[in-house]
Design a protein around this motif. Structure first.
Motif, PDB file in Angstrom:
ATOM      1  N   ASP A 139     -15.790 -22.923   3.003  1.00 46.85           N
ATOM      2  CA  ASP A 139     -15.341 -22.221   1.598  1.00 46.85           C
ATOM      3  C   ASP A 139     -16.489 -21.464   0.866  1.00 46.85           C
ATOM      4  N   GLY A 173     -14.846 -10.546   2.424  1.00 48.15           N
ATOM      5  CA  GLY A 173     -14.897 -11.453   1.001  1.00 48.15           C
ATOM      6  C   GLY A 173     -15.784 -11.193   0.206  1.00 48.15           C
ATOM      7  N   PRO A 178     -14.322 -16.839   2.351  1.00 48.66           N
ATOM      8  CA  PRO A 178     -13.845 -16.286   1.015  1.00 48.66           C
ATOM      9  C   PRO A 178     -15.167 -15.843   0.380  1.00 48.66           C
ATOM     10  N   ARG A 179     -16.503 -16.477   0.599  1.00 42.92           N
ATOM     11  CA  ARG A 179     -17.494 -16.277  -0.368  1.00 42.92           C
ATOM     12  C   ARG A 179     -18.731 -16.642   0.760  1.00 42.92           C
TER      13      ARG A 179
END
Ligand SMILES: [Zn+2]
Length: 236
Positions: free
Chosen positions: A170, A223, A194-195
């Motif tokens: 994540d 991302g 995503p990050r």
């Protein structure tokens, strides 16, 4: 670098200045639950003795685990003893635990898995030549905290060493000292991560820090990219 879960702190490496950060951020001495050392380079371990002294002076009571490569166990113990930080003088129980590949550390809501990487591979032949039995142990850590996955690469030889972990995470905290933003962006291209937080910038990247997110994204990563600074906090 640290991971907070509620009031509990897990430290990922302990470079010089870490005790100062504890003091500046007014971190309670018993908040720290465990320290995970990736490898024995000084910029990842140099803060350990001062942190142990700070915890001692601030009257820590809770047991502390330091998970580290087995090749560093004797050295760290000797270093602490040399600094008059003998186990029975600390005021808290200190456990040095040898890290092995795979899931190894479990605490309330937190599990940490060690993933060997090739960062120190280039030293192995030289160590052998010098009659030094060390194996160049170096680990990345994947932490799962209440179902959220955080990958801390620490130092790598190349970002392609941990693609599966980058896919699952994540949030990934990735160093940028041993390869370019473009090489990292290429590896991350098409991954659902995503990050991304980049840290440990090589000195040549510091003056052009503002360009790093765009360079990583131009190479294929889709991302969010953030550049870490001391004291930054990211919620996962
Ligand atoms: Zn290193």
């Amino acid at each position: 670098m640290g991971v907070w879960r509620g009031e509990a702190l897990y430290l990922l490496d302990a470079g010089e200045g870490v005790a100062g950060q504890f003091a500046r951020l007014a971190i309670p001495p018993d908040a720290l639950r465990a320290i995970f050392i990736s490898h024995m380079h000084a910029d990842h371990t140099g803060g350990l003795p001062v942190l142990m002294q700070w915890l001692q002076l601030n009257k820590r009571k809770r047991r502390l685990d330091i998970c580290l490569p087995s090749e560093g166990m004797d050295g760290v113990q000797n270093l602490l003893t040399m600094h008059y930080l003998l186990p029975e003088w600390l005021g808290f129980d200190l456990e040095l635990l040898a890290v092995e590949e795979g899931p190894g550390y479990e605490a309330e809501g937190v599990s940490v898995e060690a993933i060997p990487n090739r960062h120190l591979e280039g030293f192995v032949a030289r160590l052998k030549e010098a009659g030094d039995p060390r194996l160049g142990e170096s680990f990345s850590y994947a932490a799962e905290v209440d179902g959220k996955r955080i990958l801390f690469t620490a130092d790598l030889a190349h970002p392609s060493e941990v693609p599966e972990r980058l896919r699952d995470a994540d949030l990934a905290i990735v160093e940028l000292a041993h390869y370019t933003p473009e090489e990292l962006g290429e590896v991350l291209g098409g991954l659902p991560l995503p990050r991304l937080v980049v840290t440990h910038l090589i000195h040549t990247l510091e003056p052009v820090e503002g360009e790093i997110p765009a360079r990583i994204r131009a190479a294929g990563y889709e991302g969010e990219v953030l550049v870490a600074h001391d004291g930054d906090e990211f919620e996962v």
